[in-house]
Design an enzyme around this catalytic site. Sequence first.
Site, PDB file in Angstrom:
ATOM      1  N   LYS A 232       0.837  -1.206   0.000  1.00 24.71           N
ATOM      2  CA  LYS A 232       0.000   0.000   0.000  1.00 24.71           C
ATOM      3  C   LYS A 232       0.874   1.261   0.000  1.00 24.71           C
ATOM      4  CE  LYS A 232      -1.682   1.525   4.083  1.00 24.71           C
ATOM      5  NZ  LYS A 232      -1.291   2.918   4.313  1.00 24.71           N
TER       6      LYS A 232
ATOM      7  N   ARG B 299      -4.434  10.418   5.240  1.00 19.74           N
ATOM      8  CA  ARG B 299      -3.363  11.400   5.316  1.00 19.74           C
ATOM      9  C   ARG B 299      -2.461  11.384   4.087  1.00 19.74           C
ATOM     10  NH1 ARG B 299      -1.710  14.058   9.319  1.00 19.74           N
ATOM     11  NH2 ARG B 299       0.358  13.882   8.426  1.00 19.74           N
TER      12      ARG B 299
ATOM     13  N   PRO C  28       2.525  16.277  11.708  1.00 21.35           N
ATOM     14  CA  PRO C  28       2.524  17.536  10.949  1.00 21.35           C
ATOM     15  C   PRO C  28       3.096  17.353   9.537  1.00 21.35           C
ATOM     16  CG  PRO C  28       4.351  17.485  12.497  1.00 21.35           C
ATOM     17  CD  PRO C  28       3.563  16.232  12.740  1.00 21.35           C
ATOM     18  N   ILE C  29       2.935  18.382   8.694  1.00 22.88           N
ATOM     19  CA  ILE C  29       3.532  18.329   7.339  1.00 22.88           C
ATOM     20  C   ILE C  29       4.486  19.510   7.123  1.00 22.88           C
ATOM     21  CG2 ILE C  29       1.721  16.973   6.183  1.00 22.88           C
ATOM     22  CD1 ILE C  29       0.763  19.821   5.096  1.00 22.88           C
ATOM     23  N   ASP C  30       4.951  20.088   8.256  1.00 17.65           N
ATOM     24  CA  ASP C  30       5.821  21.266   8.159  1.00 17.65           C
ATOM     25  C   ASP C  30       7.068  21.009   7.305  1.00 17.65           C
ATOM     26  OD1 ASP C  30       6.345  19.522  10.397  1.00 17.65           O
ATOM     27  OD2 ASP C  30       7.936  20.901  10.990  1.00 17.65           O
ATOM     28  N   LEU C  31       7.593  19.783   7.378  1.00 13.05           N
ATOM     29  CA  LEU C  31       8.830  19.507   6.630  1.00 13.05           C
ATOM     30  C   LEU C  31       8.582  19.462   5.123  1.00 13.05           C
ATOM     31  CD1 LEU C  31      10.260  16.743   9.005  1.00 13.05           C
ATOM     32  CD2 LEU C  31      10.951  19.143   8.910  1.00 13.05           C
TER      33      LEU C  31
ATOM     34  N   ASP D 121       5.618   0.594  11.980  1.00 15.89           N
ATOM     35  CA  ASP D 121       4.402  -0.085  11.518  1.00 15.89           C
ATOM     36  C   ASP D 121       4.336  -1.546  11.962  1.00 15.89           C
ATOM     37  OD1 ASP D 121       3.526   2.215  10.354  1.00 15.89           O
ATOM     38  OD2 ASP D 121       3.921   1.629   8.294  1.00 15.89           O
TER      39      ASP D 121
ATOM     40  N   LEU E 255       9.014   7.096  16.832  1.00 17.39           N
ATOM     41  CA  LEU E 255       8.557   7.936  15.719  1.00 17.39           C
ATOM     42  C   LEU E 255       7.252   8.677  15.990  1.00 17.39           C
ATOM     43  CD1 LEU E 255       9.516   6.040  12.461  1.00 17.39           C
ATOM     44  CD2 LEU E 255      10.777   7.721  13.750  1.00 17.39           C
TER      45      LEU E 255
ATOM     46  N   ARG F 277      -8.373  -0.623   5.476  1.00 23.51           N
ATOM     47  CA  ARG F 277      -7.584   0.419   4.810  1.00 23.51           C
ATOM     48  C   ARG F 277      -6.272  -0.146   4.266  1.00 23.51           C
ATOM     49  NH1 ARG F 277      -5.626   4.547   8.418  1.00 23.51           N
ATOM     50  NH2 ARG F 277      -4.351   4.785   6.580  1.00 23.51           N
TER      51      ARG F 277
HETATM   52  C1  UD1 Z   1       4.806   6.926   6.508  1.00 20.64           C
HETATM   53  C2  UD1 Z   1       3.957   5.685   6.332  1.00 20.64           C
HETATM   54  C3  UD1 Z   1       3.511   5.156   7.697  1.00 20.64           C
HETATM   55  C4  UD1 Z   1       4.724   4.956   8.605  1.00 20.64           C
HETATM   56  C5  UD1 Z   1       5.597   6.193   8.646  1.00 20.64           C
HETATM   57  C6  UD1 Z   1       6.911   5.964   9.380  1.00 20.64           C
HETATM   58  C7  UD1 Z   1       2.917   6.041   4.175  1.00 20.64           C
HETATM   59  C8  UD1 Z   1       1.659   6.348   3.435  1.00 20.64           C
HETATM   60  N1  UD1 Z   1       2.806   6.040   5.524  1.00 20.64           N
HETATM   61  O1  UD1 Z   1       3.998   7.919   7.134  1.00 20.64           O
HETATM   62  O2  UD1 Z   1       2.837   3.924   7.496  1.00 20.64           O
HETATM   63  O3  UD1 Z   1       4.282   4.664   9.913  1.00 20.64           O
HETATM   64  O4  UD1 Z   1       5.935   6.629   7.310  1.00 20.64           O
HETATM   65  O5  UD1 Z   1       7.611   4.918   8.823  1.00 20.64           O
HETATM   66  O6  UD1 Z   1       3.940   5.764   3.594  1.00 20.64           O
HETATM   67  N2  UD1 Z   1       7.196  14.644  10.781  1.00 20.64           N
HETATM   68  C9  UD1 Z   1       7.275  15.974  11.107  1.00 20.64           C
HETATM   69  N3  UD1 Z   1       6.999  16.895  10.120  1.00 20.64           N
HETATM   70  C10 UD1 Z   1       6.671  16.527   8.853  1.00 20.64           C
HETATM   71  C11 UD1 Z   1       6.598  15.156   8.542  1.00 20.64           C
HETATM   72  C12 UD1 Z   1       6.871  14.227   9.521  1.00 20.64           C
HETATM   73  O7  UD1 Z   1       7.584  16.341  12.240  1.00 20.64           O
HETATM   74  O8  UD1 Z   1       6.448  17.406   8.013  1.00 20.64           O
HETATM   75  C13 UD1 Z   1       7.487  13.622  11.820  1.00 20.64           C
HETATM   76  C14 UD1 Z   1       6.283  12.757  12.172  1.00 20.64           C
HETATM   77  O9  UD1 Z   1       5.457  13.366  13.126  1.00 20.64           O
HETATM   78  C15 UD1 Z   1       6.949  11.503  12.693  1.00 20.64           C
HETATM   79  C16 UD1 Z   1       8.209  11.393  11.818  1.00 20.64           C
HETATM   80  O10 UD1 Z   1       8.429  12.696  11.284  1.00 20.64           O
HETATM   81  O11 UD1 Z   1       7.360  11.679  14.025  1.00 20.64           O
HETATM   82  C17 UD1 Z   1       8.109  10.401  10.686  1.00 20.64           C
HETATM   83  O12 UD1 Z   1       6.901  10.617   9.969  1.00 20.64           O
HETATM   84  P1  UD1 Z   1       6.777  10.341   8.407  1.00 20.64           P
HETATM   85  O13 UD1 Z   1       7.917   9.519   7.939  1.00 20.64           O
HETATM   86  O14 UD1 Z   1       6.538  11.634   7.709  1.00 20.64           O
HETATM   87  O15 UD1 Z   1       5.453   9.476   8.335  1.00 20.64           O
HETATM   88  P2  UD1 Z   1       4.446   9.453   7.131  1.00 20.64           P
HETATM   89  O16 UD1 Z   1       5.190   9.729   5.868  1.00 20.64           O
HETATM   90  O17 UD1 Z   1       3.244  10.251   7.445  1.00 20.64           O
END
Ligand code: UD1
Length: 420
Positions: A22, A92, A122-125, A307, A329, A399
């Site tokens: 997925k 998301r 968040p998606i700030d990054l 996961d 994480l 899902r």
């Molecule tokens: C993806 C996976 C999810 C998995 C996760 C970690 C998909 C669709 N989902 O989620 O199944 O659990 O990777 O392996 O592929 N963060 C920030 N700011 C940001 C983005 C992330 O602070 O802009 C933080 C998150 O809160 C978290 C960490 O970075 O603590 C990792 O998150 P991230 O790798 O972004 O997870 P997803 O891509 O959402």
Amino acid sequence: MDFLEIKGGKKLDGEIDISGAKNAALPLLACTILFENELNITNLPKVADILTFLKLLENLGSKYELKDTTLKINSSHITKTVAKYDIVRKMRASILTLGPLLARFGYCEVSLPGGCAIGQRPIDLHLKALEMMGATIEIKQGYVIATAKDGLKGTTVIFDKITVTGSENIIMAAALAKGSTKIINVAKEPEVVQLCEVLRECGVEIDGIGSNELHIKGTNQKLLNSKDIKVIPDRIEAGTYLCAGAITNSKITLNRVNHVHLVSVILKLQEMGFDFDISEDSITIKPASKMVHTNIATTEYPGFPTDMQAQFMALCTQVQGTSVIEERLFENRFMHVSELQRMGADIKLNKNIATVKGECILNGADVMATDLRASSALVLAALVANGTTNVHRIYHLDRGYENLEGKLQKLGADIKRVSS
Ligand code: UD1
């Protein structure tokens, strides 16, 4: 609402096929926004998140035909650039449309995904990296409004923290940007690697695939021509079934799987006493003479995946000794703990560390799924619990797991879906 009724205590036996991943398929679907041609994507998992993402693409203007696990898709017709709240709120990963839409059209509006059960996420990054590439970002009425009038520009992007979908968004954005983009501290997950390989097949120059630094030469908004794509096997689905074999101490075989992507999970299970037969595309887990405790800290690939944390927690309730599991994480990814406790598990939580006492007698109960992987941990616990467990809110499972009850039935589990 449907629920799963599981009668515990059965040994498992037999073979199943693992579906496509997925988390690899979703960025590949988003990537079709960058393609000018129609193509087939095969080995798509039949799970709800894929259908949601297709709906989102259709809403933007993509045309597709889905037959079983093969998708014919053409996103060259996309004209709309607004990813609406109605769909984004369901998943998301819809944020994956942000990078490619902005790169292709120089403008898009994508609804903010909002919070979720496992933490803030968040998606700030993602946004900061796009700003580094010349985008102007505004947040208005719950939408990210991104503009890059003359297209995105290649630059050096450094992620302060490794983010999987953040990396994928920026990789897709860089593929159509003007000039070269260097992405430092990029995610190395197999799903990210497949995305890069697909882009390279399309003629995009990418160096450093699979490492923590990528160099991508953009096409200056010229759309790409892609060959057909086969989605890689789902390592988390495979890991979950390995845990099903382990928790019931049974011998089962998984086919159509890539063991290389599962190294950390297999090593952990070996440490806990299980043996394996591994061939190029199959893995057999064999019973342990003694199932023993372990310690786990979740981290980025190739480390132990977050996961798989919930499934291992269920397993740790059945082994000798006490295991310690640290979630690094996601701050709130222990929602399964209280449900496992209701089944009799002895788990102590201290912030992001769970201490799990082994050799615990679990008893069937009505339990509630809270997120995708938490739900599978409850199913695993139910396989060894005394009596009947009913797992509710299984839309979370739907899902991300294709035909979970069918696959477990094939292995001999007493599980059925009940409509109420
Ligand atoms: C993806 C996976 C999810 C998995 C996760 C970690 C998909 C669709 N989902 O989620 O199944 O659990 O990777 O392996 O592929 N963060 C920030 N700011 C940001 C983005 C992330 O602070 O802009 C933080 C998150 O809160 C978290 C960490 O970075 O603590 C990792 O998150 P991230 O790798 O972004 O997870 P997803 O891509 O959402």
